[in-house]
Structure formats: structure tokens, C-alpha cells
Write an enzyme that holds these catalytic residues in place. Structure first.
Site, PDB file in Angstrom:
ATOM      1  N   GLU A 253       0.895  -1.176   0.000  1.00  0.00           N
ATOM      2  CA  GLU A 253       0.000   0.000   0.000  1.00  0.00           C
ATOM      3  C   GLU A 253       0.919   1.208   0.000  1.00  0.00           C
ATOM      4  OE1 GLU A 253      -1.567   3.150   0.565  1.00  0.00           O
ATOM      5  OE2 GLU A 253      -1.812   2.608   2.686  1.00  0.00           O
ATOM      6  N   CYS A 287      -2.304   8.505   3.989  1.00  0.00           N
ATOM      7  CA  CYS A 287      -2.365   8.023   2.604  1.00  0.00           C
ATOM      8  C   CYS A 287      -3.682   8.447   1.980  1.00  0.00           C
ATOM      9  CB  CYS A 287      -2.298   6.503   2.579  1.00  0.00           C
ATOM     10  SG  CYS A 287      -0.821   5.862   3.317  1.00  0.00           S
ATOM     11  N   GLU A 388       2.282  12.992  -4.568  1.00  0.00           N
ATOM     12  CA  GLU A 388       1.905  12.959  -3.154  1.00  0.00           C
ATOM     13  C   GLU A 388       2.820  13.895  -2.358  1.00  0.00           C
ATOM     14  OE1 GLU A 388       2.484   9.307  -0.863  1.00  0.00           O
ATOM     15  OE2 GLU A 388       0.396   9.423  -0.230  1.00  0.00           O
TER      16      GLU A 388
HETATM   17  C1  UN1 Z   1      -3.198   5.693   6.086  1.00  0.00           C
HETATM   18  O1  UN1 Z   1      -3.168   6.893   5.924  1.00  0.00           O
HETATM   19  O2  UN1 Z   1      -2.274   4.978   5.638  1.00  0.00           O
HETATM   20  O3  UN1 Z   1      -9.057   6.033   6.474  1.00  0.00           O
HETATM   21  C2  UN1 Z   1      -4.249   5.002   6.853  1.00  0.00           C
HETATM   22  C3  UN1 Z   1      -8.226   6.625   7.147  1.00  0.00           C
HETATM   23  C4  UN1 Z   1      -7.653   5.913   8.352  1.00  0.00           C
HETATM   24  C5  UN1 Z   1      -6.461   5.109   7.966  1.00  0.00           C
HETATM   25  C6  UN1 Z   1      -5.443   5.840   7.134  1.00  0.00           C
HETATM   26  N1  UN1 Z   1      -8.664   5.070   8.946  1.00  0.00           N
HETATM   27  O4  UN1 Z   1      -7.850   7.748   6.884  1.00  0.00           O
END
Ligand code: UN1
Length: 497
Positions: A253, A287, A388
Site C-alpha cells: 500500500e 495516505c 503525493e
Molecule cells: C493511512 O493513511 O495509511 O481512512 C491510513 C483513514 C484511516 C487510515 C489511514 N482510517 O484515513
């Protein structure tokens, strides 16, 4: 604060149920204050070798423990995490910087994942199916992969580790875990919880150190059958190519360039709230963070104005102070990367409406703070609209139609999360079909994924696997097809029927 919460001055690797002292160390810095909290070992290949040996031994026995019994331990792990939620959240805020409310939210994700995966101990469903021949039984069952390696990032040090380690252990694997060197305290706290919950020694081993040393040794170790990694795109690609060479299973990921689409019929106030929360929460270091707003030209001015007004209310500072809404950036390198993108954006001709600078002086002097930033008049081809940034920076791109909005959303190399604000049910259903991301939100921002749904994305975000949800079990198990012939004679499939 740090002295009271954490007694240790140095962390130790956790191998075969024992704390093993490191030789060289680096300081873990609280990004809000610049203070050193604890020393973390910088381990090497020898520690990885020892962790794999221990995991191999443990895995043989662990795989024979009935899954509902493995689950009993995982329930205890979840209960201990719940009991210590506030402590964990405070330590998380100290090492990562996210504001305490978000720290609690993240710990809750870990707790939820523990209970959810413990429930899987009584499911781990396979299929039974008719066989082609009489007096023959056919089924598929999940088998553990063996010793698995998990490499977790600093931005969600307990949630992402839970998404990976809990499905791994419920399925009968043993784990070698390399937490990010910036945020090892969550891993250390978890080792205490594993012990107290009665997890047999060696089922999870923790090795601290850099990606170049510990990560690399894990990826190259032929005793590790799978690598599950969350982190940067470049590192992910390198891991995948090495795993490809060895035919090692790999789940990746690697981030996103997530957009909120605001259509002309949207509830603008709701959209503003969604954008603020998903663009500036965790200082944009998710992310799933929103870093593009794709807005219909008819509502662009109104949206811009309202976002700007609301941004003024964002208080920035140490996340342990409940008053603050936005915490620091993880470290100087993170800050430098964001600054670089501000210059790129300006150079590309995007208009800087707010922010764009590091916050220094006074209580911000020793930490790494960056002002929430809004660019407008960005175009889809600018680097700030495609790459990003991993910081509190969002760019507005104006479009003329729903179709153009979808096209702009999909015109990046990432595909993690997307969102649309609209009141039109036809647009809602078209959008959920056509947005090329692993996660789609309607009338909500781009963050907030729930642990019982699959987490991951398309294109450069991953390689087709998912964290969390039951889908994580597909990463951490092999399918085995089992045929039982009870006819007492040799029946030949495809021939005797
Ligand atoms: C991440 O940023 O890698 O949905 C995870 C979300 C959180 C998890 C983020 N529950 O933003």
C-alpha cells in the site's frame, strides 16, 4: 510527560519472547517539541536472522493451535489495548505528533481490528463444494503462509500494524515486524500486551531499525514467505521487484493523491467540513488525505471563500493540548518536502491563497510545524496536482462538468480514495462506478476507512491486495483444495465420469 508515561530510556528488540539489547541507537523525537523521548535500536541482519529462527519454531506450533483458541489470545490483546487506550493514545501523539483526538481514534482502529479478527477465529471460512465423482468430497481451506514480514509506516503506527499482524496471527502465521524508526513506541507497548495476553513466544517478533538494513534483510531472507508493506511508492516498487525475483508473496500500500469532488448541487457547508477534516487532519500525513479539490466552476468562488474562512479557525500546535486541531509534521525531511512542493506550485502558476510557510517562534520554535495551505487555479497537469506531498496542502482545480470531474480524479497514477459531494442520486451511482480508486466516499471526505472493509487501491497505490477487512486474510493465507475419496477404489477425475 515522557518520563511519566514511558519508564524505559532505551527500547530493545523483542525476539523469541525476550527483550534483546541493541548495539547502536537513534533518538525518537517528539515532533511537537523536538525533544528526545527514547532511544531506539538500529539493528542489522543478525537480528532479523534471529527473529526469523524464532518465528519459524513458533509458527509450527502456533499453526496447530485451533483458530478459536488463537482468537482467545487476540481477544485478550484487544481488551488490554482497550484498557490502555488513553496511555497508548498519548504515547502515539508524542511520537507521531497527531492531535490526541486522532491518537485515540487510531488506537480505537487497532482495538476494533483485534476484536474483528478474533471473531474470524471462529470463521476463517473456506468452501465445500460437490465433487465431480460419486463418493468423493471436495473443499477448500485456508492454510497459513508461514513466517511473514510486516513493515509499517510512522503515520499510523498502531492501526496499520493491527491491520497486518492480527489477520496474520489469527490465520496461524508467525510475524517479524519492523516498525518505522520514527514511531517505535507503539510497537514496544504492543510487545508488553502480547506477553500479558499470553501470546506464545516467537509468534510476533519486533526488530527495530532502518529500511535499508532491517527492511532489506527481511525482504532478502528466504525464511520469510511474505512481505506486507505500507510506505512510499519507490520503496514499494523495490520490495516488489526483489520479492518477484524470489517468488515471495508481497502486499503493498503506497499512498494516494486523493480528491474531493464538489458538484454544483453540493451542500457546500458539508463539503467544506469534509475538505478541512480530510486535508488538514493528521497534518495531511495520511495516505487517504485530500490533496485535491475538484470543484464545479459555478461554486468555485463560494467554496474557496468558505474554506478560507474556516481555515482561520485551525489552531496549530502540540497535539497533547486538546485545543489544537492540527499537529506538527513528522520531521525535518517531511517539512523540507512540503516546502519544496510549495515552490513547485508557485512556479507552475497555481495561486497561493493561504499558508505556504513553516511556523516558527514561540511554542512552535522547537517542533516541525507547517501552516495549512490552500492553492487555487491549479490545473490537472501540475505536479502539485499529481504527486503525493504528505502535508497540509490542498489544491483547487475547477471543472465544467461531472464527466470532467471524474476524468480529472482518475488522471493520476494513484488510486486510493476519492469523494464526491452531490445531491443527485444518479451522479452518486455513476461516481461510485467510475471513480478509479479502492475507496469511494459520497458526501464525506476522503479519510475515515473502517477496519472491516478492504483498505487499498488501484494503479500506483498497490499491487492488487488489501489490508484490513476479511480480504486481509487472502494476503495471509494460502488456499488449499482438499479432495477426500471415500469410494474405496481409484476414481479418475475427468475420465471416470
Ligand atoms: C493511512 O493513511 O495509511 O481512512 C491510513 C483513514 C484511516 C487510515 C489511514 N482510517 O484515513
Amino acid at each position: 510527560m515522557s518520563e511519566k508515561l514511558l519508564e524505559e530510556q532505551k527500547l530493545s528488540n523483542y525476539i523469541d519472547g525476550k527483550y534483546v539489547d541493541g548495539k547502536t541507537f537513534r533518538s525518537v523525537i517528539n515532533p511537537a517539541t523536538g525533544e528526545s523521548i527514547v532511544e531506539v535500536p538500529l539493528s542489522g541482519k543478525d537480528s532479523v536472522d534471529a527473529a526469523v529462527d524464532s518465528a519459524k519454531k513458533a509458527q509450527k506450533e502456533w499453526a496447530l493451535v485451533p483458530a478459536p483458541m488463537r482468537a482467545e489470545i487476540l481477544y485478550k490483546i484487544g481488551a488490554l489495548m482497550k484498557e490502555r487506550k488513553e496511555r497508548l493514545a498519548q504515547l502515539l501523539t508524542m511520537e507521531n505528533g497527531k492531535v490526541i483526538e486522532e491518537g485515540r481514534g487510531e488506537v480505537q482502529e487497532g482495538i476494533d481490528m483485534a476484536f474483528y479478527m478474533a471473531g474470524e477465529g471462529r470463521r476463517l471460512f473456506g468452501q465445500t463444494t460437490p465433487a465431480e465423482l460419486n463418493n468423493k468430497f471436495a473443499m477448500s481451506v485456508r492454510a497459513p503462509v508461514g513466517v511473514v514480514g510486516i513493515i509499517t509506516p510512522w503515520n499510523f503506527p498502531i492501526a496499520i500494524a493491527s491491520w497486518k499482524s492480527f489477520p496474520a496471527i489469527i490465520a496461524g502465521n508467525a510475524v517479524v515486524w519492523k516498525p518505522a524508526t520514527e514511531t517505535p513506541i507503539m510497537a514496544h507497548e504492543m510487545t508488553k500486551i502480547y506477553e500479558e495476553a499470553g501470546l506464545p513466544k516467537g509468534v510476533i517478533n519486533v526488530v527495530y531499525g532502518s529500511g535499508g538494513d532491517v527492511g532489506d534483510a527481511m525482504v532478502h531472507h528466504d525464511g520469510i514467505k511474505l512481505i506486507s508493506f505500507t510506505g512510499s511508492n519507490d520503496t514499494g516498487r523495490n520490495i516488489a521487484s526483489e520479492c518477484g525475483r524470489q517468488l515471495k508473496k508481497v502486499s503493498l500500500e503506497m499512498g494516494g493523491k486523493n480528491a474531493v469532488i464538489v458538484m454544483d448541487d453540493a451542500d457546500i457547508e458539508l463539503a467544506v467540513e469534509g475538505i478541512l477534516w480530510s486535508a488538514f487532519g493528521t497534518s495531511g500525513q495520511r495516505c487517504t488525505a485530500c490533496s485535491r479539490v475538484i470543484v464545479h466552476e459555478d461554486v468555485k468562488e463560494q467554496l474557496e471563500k468558505r474554506i478560507l474562512e474556516e481555515m482561520k479557525g485551525l489552531t496549530i500546535g502540540d497535539g497533547l493540548d486538546e485545543e489544537n486541531k492540527v499537529g506538527p509534521i513528522i520531521n525535518k525531511a517531511g517539512l523540507d518536502k512540503i516546502k519544496k512542493y510549495i515552490e513547485i506550485g508557485k512556479g507552475e502558476g497555481a495561486r497561493l491563497l493561504e499558508g505556504g510557510y513553516e511556523i516558527t517562534g514561540g511554542k512552535h520554535e522547537k517542533g516541525y510545524y507547517f501552516a495549512p495551505t490552500l492553492f487555487t487555479d491549479a490545473t490537472k497537469d501540475m505536479r502539485i496536482s499529481k504527486e503525493e506531498i504528505f502535508g497540509p496542502v490542498v489544491s483547487l482545480i475547477s471543472v465544467k462538468s461531472f464527466e470532467e470531474a471524474i476524468e480529472v480524479n482518475n488522471g493520476v497514477t494513484y488510486g486510493l480514495s476519492s469523494s464526491i459531494f452531490t445531491a443527485d442520486v444518479n451522479r452518486v451511482f455513476k461516481a461510485q462506478r467510475d471513480l478509479d480508486t479502492g475507496i469511494v466516499y459520497v458526501n464525506a471526505g476522503t479519510t475515515g476507512a473502517e477496519i472491516h472493509l478492504p483498505f487499498g487501491g488501484t494503479k500506483g497505490t498497490g499491487n492488487g491486495h488489501r489490508d484490513s477487512g476479511v480480504q486481509a486474510l487472502d494476503v495471509f493465507t494460502e488456499w488449499k483444495a482438499v479432495y477426500v475419496d471415500y469410494s474405496g477404489k481409484l476414481q479418475r477425475a475427468q475420465i471416470d465420469n
